[in-house]
Design a protein around this motif. Structure first.
Motif, PDB file in Angstrom:
ATOM      1  N   ASN A 210       0.913  -1.121  -0.121  1.00  0.00           N
ATOM      2  CA  ASN A 210      -0.115  -0.185  -0.103  1.00  0.00           C
ATOM      3  C   ASN A 210       0.893   1.099   0.095  1.00  0.00           C
ATOM      4  O   ASN A 210       1.784   1.300   0.646  1.00  0.00           O
ATOM      5  N   ALA A 211       0.473   1.962  -0.936  1.00  0.00           N
ATOM      6  CA  ALA A 211       1.273   3.491  -0.930  1.00  0.00           C
ATOM      7  C   ALA A 211       1.158   4.223   0.315  1.00  0.00           C
ATOM      8  O   ALA A 211       0.132   4.517   1.011  1.00  0.00           O
ATOM      9  N   ALA A 212       2.353   4.610   0.914  1.00  0.00           N
ATOM     10  CA  ALA A 212       2.481   5.127   2.163  1.00  0.00           C
ATOM     11  C   ALA A 212       3.278   6.523   2.144  1.00  0.00           C
ATOM     12  O   ALA A 212       4.240   6.573   2.854  1.00  0.00           O
ATOM     13  N   PRO A 213       3.020   7.394   1.352  1.00  0.00           N
ATOM     14  CA  PRO A 213       3.880   8.690   1.098  1.00  0.00           C
ATOM     15  C   PRO A 213       3.831   9.615   2.602  1.00  0.00           C
ATOM     16  O   PRO A 213       2.844   9.461   3.371  1.00  0.00           O
ATOM     17  N   SER A 214       4.979   9.989   2.616  1.00  0.00           N
ATOM     18  CA  SER A 214       5.017  10.640   3.984  1.00  0.00           C
ATOM     19  C   SER A 214       6.151  11.656   3.895  1.00  0.00           C
ATOM     20  O   SER A 214       7.377  11.680   3.274  1.00  0.00           O
ATOM     21  N   ARG A 215       5.912  12.963   4.345  1.00  0.00           N
ATOM     22  CA  ARG A 215       6.596  14.060   4.478  1.00  0.00           C
ATOM     23  C   ARG A 215       8.208  13.741   5.396  1.00  0.00           C
ATOM     24  O   ARG A 215       7.806  12.736   6.212  1.00  0.00           O
ATOM     25  N   THR A 216       9.067  14.365   5.204  1.00  0.00           N
ATOM     26  CA  THR A 216      10.486  13.964   6.034  1.00  0.00           C
ATOM     27  C   THR A 216      10.201  14.560   7.455  1.00  0.00           C
ATOM     28  O   THR A 216       9.842  15.619   7.656  1.00  0.00           O
ATOM     29  N   TYR A 217      10.489  13.622   8.379  1.00  0.00           N
ATOM     30  CA  TYR A 217      10.507  14.088   9.785  1.00  0.00           C
ATOM     31  C   TYR A 217      11.534  13.667  10.543  1.00  0.00           C
ATOM     32  O   TYR A 217      12.463  12.864  10.124  1.00  0.00           O
ATOM     33  N   GLN A 218      11.958  14.218  11.635  1.00  0.00           N
ATOM     34  CA  GLN A 218      13.206  13.975  12.405  1.00  0.00           C
ATOM     35  C   GLN A 218      13.079  13.642  13.897  1.00  0.00           C
ATOM     36  O   GLN A 218      11.798  13.543  14.170  1.00  0.00           O
ATOM     37  N   ASP A 219      13.924  13.063  14.397  1.00  0.00           N
ATOM     38  CA  ASP A 219      13.995  12.483  15.784  1.00  0.00           C
ATOM     39  C   ASP A 219      12.961  11.565  15.921  1.00  0.00           C
ATOM     40  O   ASP A 219      11.983  11.315  16.864  1.00  0.00           O
ATOM     41  N   LEU A 220      12.882  10.688  14.889  1.00  0.00           N
ATOM     42  CA  LEU A 220      11.968   9.355  15.029  1.00  0.00           C
ATOM     43  C   LEU A 220      12.416   8.480  15.778  1.00  0.00           C
ATOM     44  O   LEU A 220      13.758   8.156  16.194  1.00  0.00           O
ATOM     45  N   GLY A 743      21.970  24.942  12.533  1.00  0.00           N
ATOM     46  CA  GLY A 743      21.887  24.455  13.706  1.00  0.00           C
ATOM     47  C   GLY A 743      22.108  22.861  13.760  1.00  0.00           C
ATOM     48  O   GLY A 743      21.276  22.067  12.933  1.00  0.00           O
ATOM     49  N   GLU A 744      23.143  22.342  14.384  1.00  0.00           N
ATOM     50  CA  GLU A 744      23.545  20.783  14.148  1.00  0.00           C
ATOM     51  C   GLU A 744      22.256  19.895  14.909  1.00  0.00           C
ATOM     52  O   GLU A 744      22.208  18.857  14.771  1.00  0.00           O
ATOM     53  N   ALA A 745      21.436  20.663  15.510  1.00  0.00           N
ATOM     54  CA  ALA A 745      20.197  19.742  16.061  1.00  0.00           C
ATOM     55  C   ALA A 745      18.835  20.228  15.586  1.00  0.00           C
ATOM     56  O   ALA A 745      17.795  20.247  16.196  1.00  0.00           O
ATOM     57  N   ASP A 746      19.153  20.651  14.122  1.00  0.00           N
ATOM     58  CA  ASP A 746      17.967  21.186  13.652  1.00  0.00           C
ATOM     59  C   ASP A 746      16.794  20.052  13.481  1.00  0.00           C
ATOM     60  O   ASP A 746      17.184  19.023  13.103  1.00  0.00           O
ATOM     61  N   ASN A 747      15.489  20.512  14.284  1.00  0.00           N
ATOM     62  CA  ASN A 747      14.474  19.289  14.079  1.00  0.00           C
ATOM     63  C   ASN A 747      13.251  19.795  13.172  1.00  0.00           C
ATOM     64  O   ASN A 747      12.277  18.958  13.357  1.00  0.00           O
ATOM     65  N   ASN A 748      13.464  20.656  12.283  1.00  0.00           N
ATOM     66  CA  ASN A 748      12.391  21.152  11.313  1.00  0.00           C
ATOM     67  C   ASN A 748      12.289  20.151  10.189  1.00  0.00           C
ATOM     68  O   ASN A 748      13.325  19.674   9.569  1.00  0.00           O
ATOM     69  N   SER A 749      11.018  19.750   9.862  1.00  0.00           N
ATOM     70  CA  SER A 749      10.956  18.846   8.885  1.00  0.00           C
ATOM     71  C   SER A 749      11.519  19.298   7.542  1.00  0.00           C
ATOM     72  O   SER A 749      11.348  20.562   6.963  1.00  0.00           O
ATOM     73  N   GLY A 750      12.462  18.624   6.934  1.00  0.00           N
ATOM     74  CA  GLY A 750      12.920  18.854   5.661  1.00  0.00           C
ATOM     75  C   GLY A 750      14.334  19.647   5.598  1.00  0.00           C
ATOM     76  O   GLY A 750      15.415  19.426   4.915  1.00  0.00           O
ATOM     77  N   THR A 751      14.598  20.166   6.804  1.00  0.00           N
ATOM     78  CA  THR A 751      16.071  21.135   7.020  1.00  0.00           C
ATOM     79  C   THR A 751      16.977  20.304   7.963  1.00  0.00           C
ATOM     80  O   THR A 751      17.522  20.825   8.612  1.00  0.00           O
ATOM     81  N   PHE A 752      17.043  18.940   7.465  1.00  0.00           N
ATOM     82  CA  PHE A 752      18.272  18.220   8.346  1.00  0.00           C
ATOM     83  C   PHE A 752      19.506  18.936   8.102  1.00  0.00           C
ATOM     84  O   PHE A 752      19.818  19.392   7.021  1.00  0.00           O
ATOM     85  N   PRO A 753      20.370  18.658   9.173  1.00  0.00           N
ATOM     86  CA  PRO A 753      21.792  19.551   8.903  1.00  0.00           C
ATOM     87  C   PRO A 753      22.603  18.975   7.716  1.00  0.00           C
ATOM     88  O   PRO A 753      23.540  19.775   7.172  1.00  0.00           O
ATOM     89  N   ILE A 754      22.097  17.683   7.293  1.00  0.00           N
ATOM     90  CA  ILE A 754      23.100  17.071   6.229  1.00  0.00           C
ATOM     91  C   ILE A 754      22.628  17.852   4.972  1.00  0.00           C
ATOM     92  O   ILE A 754      23.374  17.812   4.087  1.00  0.00           O
ATOM     93  N   GLN A 755      21.563  18.623   4.901  1.00  0.00           N
ATOM     94  CA  GLN A 755      21.459  19.440   3.698  1.00  0.00           C
ATOM     95  C   GLN A 755      22.456  20.403   3.662  1.00  0.00           C
ATOM     96  O   GLN A 755      23.000  20.863   2.464  1.00  0.00           O
ATOM     97  N   SER A 756      22.833  21.323   4.694  1.00  0.00           N
ATOM     98  CA  SER A 756      23.975  22.219   4.474  1.00  0.00           C
ATOM     99  C   SER A 756      25.473  21.449   4.295  1.00  0.00           C
ATOM    100  O   SER A 756      26.153  22.204   3.376  1.00  0.00           O
ATOM    101  N   GLU A 757      25.479  20.452   4.855  1.00  0.00           N
ATOM    102  CA  GLU A 757      26.801  19.775   5.050  1.00  0.00           C
ATOM    103  C   GLU A 757      27.047  19.255   3.383  1.00  0.00           C
ATOM    104  O   GLU A 757      28.163  19.569   2.893  1.00  0.00           O
ATOM    105  N   ARG A 758      25.844  18.690   2.804  1.00  0.00           N
ATOM    106  CA  ARG A 758      26.206  18.060   1.370  1.00  0.00           C
ATOM    107  C   ARG A 758      26.222  19.157   0.476  1.00  0.00           C
ATOM    108  O   ARG A 758      26.952  19.164  -0.791  1.00  0.00           O
ATOM    109  N   TYR A 759      25.717  20.299   0.760  1.00  0.00           N
ATOM    110  CA  TYR A 759      25.379  21.500  -0.234  1.00  0.00           C
ATOM    111  C   TYR A 759      26.842  22.140  -0.340  1.00  0.00           C
ATOM    112  O   TYR A 759      27.472  22.466  -1.340  1.00  0.00           O
ATOM    113  N   TYR A 760      27.227  22.225   1.066  1.00  0.00           N
ATOM    114  CA  TYR A 760      28.759  22.838   1.177  1.00  0.00           C
ATOM    115  C   TYR A 760      29.838  21.987   0.389  1.00  0.00           C
ATOM    116  O   TYR A 760      30.602  22.459  -0.392  1.00  0.00           O
ATOM    117  N   ASN A 761      29.779  20.662   0.261  1.00  0.00           N
ATOM    118  CA  ASN A 761      30.410  19.781  -0.290  1.00  0.00           C
ATOM    119  C   ASN A 761      30.630  19.804  -1.649  1.00  0.00           C
ATOM    120  O   ASN A 761      31.607  20.069  -2.600  1.00  0.00           O
TER     121      ASN A 761
END
Length: 807
Positions: A210-220, A743-761
């Motif tokens: 069954n399709a179960a699309p879900s937005r990105t969440y943190q701290d699960l 912020g290295e503890a960003d808990n907002n949906s979608g703005t994982f810290p890895i977003q900045s890390e990978r973009y910087y690289n």
């Protein structure tokens, strides 16, 4: 001397590393911006104000400054989308109050409260039904206790030990006989589960197709030990205490989400989390039962058994099946009401009767009564009495809002539509109802017959001018009773009488700190100032503020708020370096997108993330720079994101340059969150700017494949849109220096810290000039004083090097 030498060494090291072609991790300690900026950060916070229901008095809630990084670094558990302080059994980070005062609304007399706890960290304020007491929580380093203030004697006292469970909010309800019902820690829950030395087995997730699309969440949750910890901290007991601290346990313990007493105090509605927990969604979407207990804690009925909400159709108008938004009617002793989707929660299903609102009276036997049908999604009900209520519904995809007058005594009868408009249209927004308190101490609509008293932002081509009106629900017309007048921005904060002729306003101007005023339109006497909060920003009192308007290349009207230094004259002083700050927004109508938002008369208040600090450093600031993205009719706004974004920036730059305020070669752009995403896109697709500042952004939209911001389509439905809008995919095009902060503890949906890390690289790999700053322990918004000062320092150094002193 040693401290000065070390600071100088760090700065020297900073510049040495920045100008190099590539550099390793930088050993930089917390730094501070220029003194003028640091002093503004240290400005005292204005108290918050809570009015009593009658409006006879207000509570002045005084706030401490920003916490230290040591406070932010306290132990924290991140479970099921919740951040928990294990020492207190409450949230790991929250804004608290450190002092409370009582102020009489009509006389202005102020009374200090005696007996508050030392080093007070107060929250969850709740006024008793007779308005003689205020309950509140106090959080120490070891737990949360319940306190009460006698408003007649202005004395506070502790009611309980540290037994309040604040993990999922501190629900506090007063009964008419001045007893308090709250959510406590289960005294029999045992000890906190210890992490196993070795895992008991692999972590497995499985889907049956069954399709179960879900937005990105943190701290699960991620494993069985997380589940055990979550259950431990959620384990609660409903408790009742009198004003002497005499405790009584009510009902059975369980994983209690929330509790809510009926208006007549005869019943308690309890939401209890159930297993299975999920590793895909946060606790707000876990299965739960809605039970009704009597006032002694005996089970009366299970109203609903809500299943796990993992599988939901796509789109922002999608919802769950079954009962939702179960609440007590404010105008009845003990009547529940809720809504149920009839389309399976799928917005793609075409139905006339998309939702049904039901209600059921105590003792909750027999079949529920159908109250009303809706063609859009349910948005809530404003209650008055058994003959009058306002039903709200809306549809995100088209931005439509509808308000209908219904007669609850005639359930099923079609309501009369009194408001139908675009939810984005601020020029034609009659506002929201004014409320008064009924015999149960609940908020109900303040009205006279067919007229409902309303407060509106008063949007207009000249900016917002708030007003108070009497909206006639028969003729769908409004009668303006009072309106803010230039050069002030003033809005009604509390109506004090039945005909809305006496009320309290919050009044401010560009250089006048917001304060509360008592206004009486019947007596025609001069308004009386009730509070006297001081201006915390005297050093920028002379800064010029202007709401400006200009046009995009397609004729769309745009606006921004421009700040220039005190005494600055573009004719004689020449152009300035400019910092442009913005946050893009999507619209379904060009006419609505062109509306002027904000007011040129509002007080210049600074927050930690404000760009206005740099007006003290000789910059012109373009704040709240409109960046509308428009898609009319069947068109989606994001199909035109890049070209409209660049056109918005070009129009803003042309205005500030043609006004002789800005130097075209010395303009920076910046933003936070979606504003950071905007900044990175502008630097990818234009060479308009000298530098960019991007804080806590998301840069790779394939990491948010089931929708983001206002984009409802999935990556697989619109891959070109996702790729075009992703700065990560266009990192090779960036030639403008860009500062990334996260912020290295960003808990907002979608703005994982890895977003900045990978973009910087990606930027570094293509030779861009960039700098990445991670802030320890910080979430999506930054809290610690050290972090805020360092953020301002980083931004300042970047602006000085690449904008003001650009070669």
């Amino acid at each position: 001397m040693n401290n000065i030498f070390r600071t100088g060494s760090y700065i020297a090291l900073f510049w040495f590393l920045v100008i190099g072609e590539a550099f390793a991790q930088e050993p930089l300690s917390y730094q501070k911006p220029p003194q003028e900026i640091a002093e503004l950060v240290d400005a005292p916070l204005t108290p918050l104000v809570n009015f009593s229901r009658s409006g006879e008095f207000m509570l002045l809630l005084e706030r401490p400054g920003n916490p230290s990084i040591e406070e932010l670094a306290q132990p924290e558990m991140r479970l099921a989308g919740i951040r928990i302080n294990p020492a207190t059994n409450g949230p790991s980070r929250s804004y608290t109050i450190n002092n409370v005062k009582i102020k009489n609304t009509r006389t202005g007399e102020e009374t200090a409260i005696k007996g508050l706890p030392e080093n007070a960290r107060l929250g969850s304020f709740s006024l008793s039904k007779d308005e003689n007491y205020v309950a509140m929580t106090h959080t120490s380093n070891t737990g949360i206790s319940l306190w009460v203030v006698n408003l007649q004697s202005a004395e506070a006292k502790k009611l309980t030990d540290e037994i309040v469970n604040g993990v999922y909010g501190s629900d506090i309800s007063w009964t008419a006989d001045n007893q308090i019902i709250f959510k406590g820690i289960n005294p029999e829950r045992g000890v906190m589960p210890e992490a196993p030395l070795a895992p008991v087995g692999p972590t497995v997730q499985e889907t049956s197709g069954n399709a179960a699309p879900s937005r990105t969440y943190q701290d699960l949750l991620t494993n069985p030990h997380d589940e055990a910890l979550f259950a431990f901290f959620m384990d609660s007991q409903v408790m009742r205490t009198d004003l002497n601290g005499q405790l009584t346990a009510l009902g059975n313990s369980g994983l209690i989400k929330s509790i809510s007493a009926s208006p007549d105090d005869q019943y308690i509605m309890v939401d209890l989390l159930q297993k299975p927990f999920s590793y895909l969604v946060p606790a707000s979407r876990f299965p739960y039962h809605v039970e009704v207990w009597d006032k002694a804690g005996n089970m009366v009925k299970t109203i609903a058994e809500i299943p796990l909400d993992e599988v939901r159709p796509t789109g922002f108008d999608a919802t769950v099946t079954g009962p939702r938004s179960i609440s007590w009617r404010a105008d009845k002793p003990s009547t529940l009401y809720w809504v149920e989707a009839q389309d399976g929660g799928d917005p793609k299903v075409e139905m006339e009767e998309r939702e049904i609102v039901y209600m059921q009276d105590a003792p909750f036997e027999g079949q529920p009564t159908k109250l009303a049908s809706l063609g859009y999604r349910y948005r809530g009900i404003y209650w008055s009495d058994d003959n009058f209520a306002l039903l709200n519904e809306g549809w995100f995809a088209s931005r439509q809002q509808k308000v209908s007058r219904i007669n609850p005594s005639k359930p099923g009868e079609a309501g009369k539509v009194i408001i139908e408009r675009s939810s984005d249209d601020i020029y034609n927004d009659p506002g929201s109802p004014v409320f008064t308190s009924n015999q149960y101490g609940r908020n109900v609509i303040l009205r006279k017959g067919d007229e409902v008293f309303m407060t509106s932002e008063g949007g207009s081509p000249e900016g917002s001018m708030p007003y108070l009106s009497a909206f006639n629900t028969k003729s769908n017309s409004e009668r303006i009773l009072w309106r803010s007048q230039a050069p002030y921005y003033e809005r009604v904060a509390k109506v004090l009488n039945a005909d809305a002729t006496e009320f309290v306003t919050l009044k401010e101007s560009t250089d006048m700190q917001p304060n509360y005023w008592l206004v009486n339109t019947r007596r025609r006497i001069a308004p009386m100032q009730v509070t006297d909060f001081e201006n915390p920003y005297e050093s920028i009192k002379g800064v010029k503020k202007e709401l400006v308007k200009y046009k995009r290349n397609d004729g769309l009207d745009l606006s921004a708020t421009v700040y220039t230094p005190e005494g600055y004259n573009p004719e004689t002083d020449g152009p300035l370096p400019v910092l442009m700050w913005a946050y893009p927004r999507e619209y379904k109508s060009a006419a609505v997108a062109a509306q002027v938002r904000g007011s040129k008369y509002t007080f210049t208040r600074l927050s930690w993330g404000s760009p206005i600090f740099w007006v003290t450093q000789g910059y012109a600031i373009m704040d709240q720079t409109e960046m509308p993205i428009v898609g009319e009719g069947e068109e989606e706004p994001n199909d035109f994101f890049v070209e409209q974004l660049v056109a918005n920036a070009e129009a803003a730059i042309d205005f500030i340059v043609d006004s002789k305020i800005g130097d075209r070669n010395k303009i920076a752009v910046g933003g936070h969150s979606y504003g950071a995403f905007m900044t990175a896109n502008l630097l990818s697709h234009s060479d308009l700017f000298a530098a960019g500042i991007a804080r806590s952004g998301a840069y790779n939209r394939t990491l948010t494949p089931f929708g983001f911001q206002y984009e409802q389509r999935t990556y697989w439905e619109a891959p070109d849109v996702y790729n075009t809008m992703s700065p990560f995919m266009n990192a090779n095009k960036v030639k403008t220096p860009i500062l990334l902060i996260h912020g290295e503890a960003d808990n907002n949906s979608g703005t994982f810290p890895i977003q900045s890390e990978r973009y910087y690289n990606a930027l570094k790999g293509h030779g861009a000039t960039t700098r990445l700053v991670f802030l320890p322990h910080e979430s999506h918004g930054y809290s610690a004083k050290e972090s805020i000062l360092h953020t301002l320092y980083e931004q300042h150094e970047w602006l000085e090097k690449y904008v003001k002193n650009r070669e």
